[in-house]
Design a protein around this motif. Structure first.
Motif, PDB file in Angstrom:
ATOM      1  N   ARG A   1       0.840  -1.209   0.000  1.00 15.99           N
ATOM      2  CA  ARG A   1       0.000   0.000   0.000  1.00 15.99           C
ATOM      3  C   ARG A   1       0.869   1.251   0.000  1.00 15.99           C
ATOM      4  O   ARG A   1       0.568   2.221  -0.696  1.00 15.99           O
ATOM      5  CB  ARG A   1      -0.952   0.002   1.186  1.00 15.99           C
ATOM      6  CG  ARG A   1      -2.098  -0.957   0.992  1.00 15.99           C
ATOM      7  CD  ARG A   1      -3.091  -0.881   2.113  1.00 15.99           C
ATOM      8  NE  ARG A   1      -4.130  -1.890   1.927  1.00 15.99           N
ATOM      9  CZ  ARG A   1      -4.988  -2.243   2.849  1.00 15.99           C
ATOM     10  NH1 ARG A   1      -4.964  -1.650   4.036  1.00 15.99           N
ATOM     11  NH2 ARG A   1      -5.886  -3.165   2.610  1.00 15.99           N
ATOM     12  N   ALA A   2       1.944   1.238   0.765  1.00 16.51           N
ATOM     13  CA  ALA A   2       2.862   2.384   0.764  1.00 16.51           C
ATOM     14  C   ALA A   2       3.483   2.555  -0.620  1.00 16.51           C
ATOM     15  O   ALA A   2       3.554   3.680  -1.145  1.00 16.51           O
ATOM     16  CB  ALA A   2       3.939   2.202   1.826  1.00 16.51           C
ATOM     17  N   MET A   3       3.903   1.453  -1.234  1.00 13.29           N
ATOM     18  CA  MET A   3       4.481   1.537  -2.576  1.00 13.29           C
ATOM     19  C   MET A   3       3.457   2.016  -3.594  1.00 13.29           C
ATOM     20  O   MET A   3       3.777   2.810  -4.484  1.00 13.29           O
ATOM     21  CB  MET A   3       5.052   0.176  -2.995  1.00 13.29           C
ATOM     22  CG  MET A   3       6.317  -0.200  -2.267  1.00 13.29           C
ATOM     23  SD  MET A   3       6.994  -1.778  -2.836  1.00 13.29           S
ATOM     24  CE  MET A   3       7.499  -1.350  -4.509  1.00 13.29           C
ATOM     25  N   ALA A   4       2.222   1.541  -3.468  1.00 16.68           N
ATOM     26  CA  ALA A   4       1.171   1.953  -4.400  1.00 16.68           C
ATOM     27  C   ALA A   4       0.925   3.448  -4.310  1.00 16.68           C
ATOM     28  O   ALA A   4       0.784   4.131  -5.337  1.00 16.68           O
ATOM     29  CB  ALA A   4      -0.124   1.175  -4.118  1.00 16.68           C
ATOM     30  N   VAL A   5       0.899   3.987  -3.099  1.00 16.49           N
ATOM     31  CA  VAL A   5       0.705   5.433  -2.912  1.00 16.49           C
ATOM     32  C   VAL A   5       1.882   6.197  -3.509  1.00 16.49           C
ATOM     33  O   VAL A   5       1.698   7.201  -4.201  1.00 16.49           O
ATOM     34  CB  VAL A   5       0.520   5.776  -1.416  1.00 16.49           C
ATOM     35  CG1 VAL A   5       0.626   7.270  -1.169  1.00 16.49           C
ATOM     36  CG2 VAL A   5      -0.821   5.261  -0.933  1.00 16.49           C
ATOM     37  N   LEU A   6       3.096   5.726  -3.267  1.00 16.11           N
ATOM     38  CA  LEU A   6       4.270   6.416  -3.794  1.00 16.11           C
ATOM     39  C   LEU A   6       4.390   6.270  -5.313  1.00 16.11           C
ATOM     40  O   LEU A   6       4.974   7.132  -5.970  1.00 16.11           O
ATOM     41  CB  LEU A   6       5.540   5.910  -3.099  1.00 16.11           C
ATOM     42  CG  LEU A   6       5.620   6.256  -1.611  1.00 16.11           C
ATOM     43  CD1 LEU A   6       6.797   5.538  -0.961  1.00 16.11           C
ATOM     44  CD2 LEU A   6       5.704   7.764  -1.411  1.00 16.11           C
ATOM     45  N   GLY A   7       3.826   5.216  -5.858  1.00 15.35           N
ATOM     46  CA  GLY A   7       3.788   5.071  -7.307  1.00 15.35           C
ATOM     47  C   GLY A   7       2.826   6.057  -7.948  1.00 15.35           C
ATOM     48  O   GLY A   7       3.005   6.486  -9.083  1.00 15.35           O
ATOM     49  N   TYR A   8       1.807   6.421  -7.198  1.00 15.93           N
ATOM     50  CA  TYR A   8       0.807   7.371  -7.682  1.00 15.93           C
ATOM     51  C   TYR A   8       1.230   8.811  -7.414  1.00 15.93           C
ATOM     52  O   TYR A   8       0.980   9.703  -8.213  1.00 15.93           O
ATOM     53  CB  TYR A   8      -0.538   7.072  -7.005  1.00 15.93           C
ATOM     54  CG  TYR A   8      -1.657   7.983  -7.426  1.00 15.93           C
ATOM     55  CD1 TYR A   8      -2.216   7.879  -8.704  1.00 15.93           C
ATOM     56  CD2 TYR A   8      -2.148   8.956  -6.569  1.00 15.93           C
ATOM     57  CE1 TYR A   8      -3.240   8.719  -9.099  1.00 15.93           C
ATOM     58  CE2 TYR A   8      -3.175   9.794  -6.958  1.00 15.93           C
ATOM     59  CZ  TYR A   8      -3.719   9.669  -8.227  1.00 15.93           C
ATOM     60  OH  TYR A   8      -4.724  10.510  -8.615  1.00 15.93           O
ATOM     61  N   CYS A   9       1.876   9.014  -6.270  1.00 18.52           N
ATOM     62  CA  CYS A   9       2.234  10.369  -5.860  1.00 18.52           C
ATOM     63  C   CYS A   9       3.571  10.314  -5.117  1.00 18.52           C
ATOM     64  O   CYS A   9       3.608   9.953  -3.940  1.00 18.52           O
ATOM     65  CB  CYS A   9       1.128  10.940  -4.969  1.00 18.52           C
ATOM     66  SG  CYS A   9       1.363  12.660  -4.548  1.00 18.52           S
ATOM     67  N   ALA A  10       4.640  10.674  -5.790  1.00 13.80           N
ATOM     68  CA  ALA A  10       5.974  10.600  -5.198  1.00 13.80           C
ATOM     69  C   ALA A  10       6.212  11.773  -4.252  1.00 13.80           C
ATOM     70  O   ALA A  10       5.453  12.739  -4.215  1.00 13.80           O
ATOM     71  CB  ALA A  10       7.034  10.587  -6.289  1.00 13.80           C
ATOM     72  N   ASN A  11       7.308  11.663  -3.529  1.00 14.79           N
ATOM     73  CA  ASN A  11       7.772  12.730  -2.637  1.00 14.79           C
ATOM     74  C   ASN A  11       6.769  13.071  -1.546  1.00 14.79           C
ATOM     75  O   ASN A  11       6.451  14.240  -1.297  1.00 14.79           O
ATOM     76  CB  ASN A  11       8.178  13.975  -3.433  1.00 14.79           C
ATOM     77  CG  ASN A  11       9.351  13.691  -4.348  1.00 14.79           C
ATOM     78  OD1 ASN A  11      10.308  13.033  -3.940  1.00 14.79           O
ATOM     79  ND2 ASN A  11       9.274  14.129  -5.575  1.00 14.79           N
ATOM     80  N   LEU A  12       6.296  12.032  -0.886  1.00 11.64           N
ATOM     81  CA  LEU A  12       5.416  12.194   0.275  1.00 11.64           C
ATOM     82  C   LEU A  12       6.191  11.834   1.527  1.00 11.64           C
ATOM     83  O   LEU A  12       7.085  10.978   1.499  1.00 11.64           O
ATOM     84  CB  LEU A  12       4.201  11.267   0.172  1.00 11.64           C
ATOM     85  CG  LEU A  12       3.234  11.475  -0.976  1.00 11.64           C
ATOM     86  CD1 LEU A  12       2.163  10.390  -0.959  1.00 11.64           C
ATOM     87  CD2 LEU A  12       2.603  12.860  -0.913  1.00 11.64           C
ATOM     88  N   SER A  13       5.829  12.443   2.633  1.00 16.61           N
ATOM     89  CA  SER A  13       6.398  12.037   3.920  1.00 16.61           C
ATOM     90  C   SER A  13       5.705  10.749   4.367  1.00 16.61           C
ATOM     91  O   SER A  13       4.638  10.397   3.846  1.00 16.61           O
ATOM     92  CB  SER A  13       6.179  13.132   4.959  1.00 16.61           C
ATOM     93  OG  SER A  13       4.796  13.253   5.250  1.00 16.61           O
ATOM     94  N   ALA A  14       6.298  10.070   5.325  1.00 18.01           N
ATOM     95  CA  ALA A  14       5.669   8.859   5.864  1.00 18.01           C
ATOM     96  C   ALA A  14       4.305   9.205   6.465  1.00 18.01           C
ATOM     97  O   ALA A  14       3.355   8.431   6.349  1.00 18.01           O
ATOM     98  CB  ALA A  14       6.578   8.221   6.907  1.00 18.01           C
ATOM     99  N   ARG A  15       4.194  10.380   7.084  1.00 17.87           N
ATOM    100  CA  ARG A  15       2.920  10.822   7.653  1.00 17.87           C
ATOM    101  C   ARG A  15       1.867  10.963   6.552  1.00 17.87           C
ATOM    102  O   ARG A  15       0.721  10.538   6.718  1.00 17.87           O
ATOM    103  CB  ARG A  15       3.092  12.161   8.382  1.00 17.87           C
ATOM    104  CG  ARG A  15       1.812  12.720   8.970  1.00 17.87           C
ATOM    105  CD  ARG A  15       1.984  14.132   9.536  1.00 17.87           C
ATOM    106  NE  ARG A  15       2.587  15.076   8.625  1.00 17.87           N
ATOM    107  CZ  ARG A  15       1.944  15.684   7.618  1.00 17.87           C
ATOM    108  NH1 ARG A  15       0.685  15.433   7.401  1.00 17.87           N
ATOM    109  NH2 ARG A  15       2.574  16.531   6.836  1.00 17.87           N
ATOM    110  N   GLU A  16       2.252  11.513   5.412  1.00 14.41           N
ATOM    111  CA  GLU A  16       1.313  11.668   4.302  1.00 14.41           C
ATOM    112  C   GLU A  16       0.910  10.314   3.723  1.00 14.41           C
ATOM    113  O   GLU A  16      -0.248  10.128   3.326  1.00 14.41           O
ATOM    114  CB  GLU A  16       1.915  12.557   3.213  1.00 14.41           C
ATOM    115  CG  GLU A  16       2.052  14.004   3.642  1.00 14.41           C
ATOM    116  CD  GLU A  16       2.886  14.825   2.675  1.00 14.41           C
ATOM    117  OE1 GLU A  16       2.473  15.965   2.374  1.00 14.41           O
ATOM    118  OE2 GLU A  16       3.961  14.346   2.230  1.00 14.41           O
ATOM    119  N   VAL A  17       1.841   9.377   3.682  1.00 15.64           N
ATOM    120  CA  VAL A  17       1.504   8.013   3.236  1.00 15.64           C
ATOM    121  C   VAL A  17       0.472   7.419   4.176  1.00 15.64           C
ATOM    122  O   VAL A  17      -0.530   6.845   3.735  1.00 15.64           O
ATOM    123  CB  VAL A  17       2.761   7.117   3.140  1.00 15.64           C
ATOM    124  CG1 VAL A  17       2.378   5.665   2.887  1.00 15.64           C
ATOM    125  CG2 VAL A  17       3.702   7.622   2.047  1.00 15.64           C
ATOM    126  N   ALA A  18       0.678   7.582   5.472  1.00 14.86           N
ATOM    127  CA  ALA A  18      -0.274   7.059   6.462  1.00 14.86           C
ATOM    128  C   ALA A  18      -1.643   7.706   6.285  1.00 14.86           C
ATOM    129  O   ALA A  18      -2.668   7.024   6.338  1.00 14.86           O
ATOM    130  CB  ALA A  18       0.252   7.291   7.878  1.00 14.86           C
TER     131      ALA A  18
END
Length: 151
Positions: free
Chosen positions: A44-61
């Motif tokens: 899920r973290a990878m999927a979010v970063l694949g959609y929207c890069a350069n996020l903080s861990a807090r933003e991923v959460a």
């Protein structure tokens, strides 16, 4: 039981949605867990970063509605495996941001199509009108929950 509120889980919406979500997630998770040694949280973290890069861990959460501690652990594992990279935010050099590494993109490019195929097989059980209603209902419930959570 007399004097107690009866919560019938089989008809309780949050329970049903949670069970359905877990069941759907586990179906595709079997593939990427076995092939790529990824947990559901890591994917899920990878999927979010694949959609929207350069996020903080807090933003991923926040984007995944997952526990911050679980995301932090997943991020640590993904960094150790070389699937993601840590950089600094353009707007604030003190803030660290995450993005998929080249290795992470290789995995993402294999898992994402499998997830999309799984979704299409599931949605094939609905006709077009039902798919549109499902999207509307999910959007409405999402917005209602956002309003409720601010109270």
């Amino acid at each position: 039981m007399p004097g107690h509120a009866l919560l019938e889980l089989e008809t309780f919406l949050p329970y049903r949605l949670s069970v359905l979500s877990n069941t759907l997630s586990q179906a595709i998770a079997k593939v990427y867990e076995k092939r790529f040694d990824l947990s559901v949280t890591e994917w899920r973290a990878m999927a979010v970063l694949g959609y929207c890069a350069n996020l903080s861990a807090r933003e991923v959460a926040e984007r995944t509605a997952m526990d911050k501690v679980a995301v932090s652990r997943a991020v640590a594992r993904l960094l150790a495996k070389g699937h993601i990279e840590r950089g600094t935010a353009r707007h604030d050099k003190r803030q660290s941001v995450l993005r998929l590494s080249e290795e992470g993109w290789k995995i993402y490019d294999q898992v994402a199509p499998l997830a999309l195929e799984h979704e299409q097989r599931l949605l094939a059980h609905l006709n077009e009108e039902e798919r549109q209603w499902l999207a509307r209902i999910l959007d409405t419930l999402w917005q209602a929950e956002l309003v409720e959570s601010k109270r």
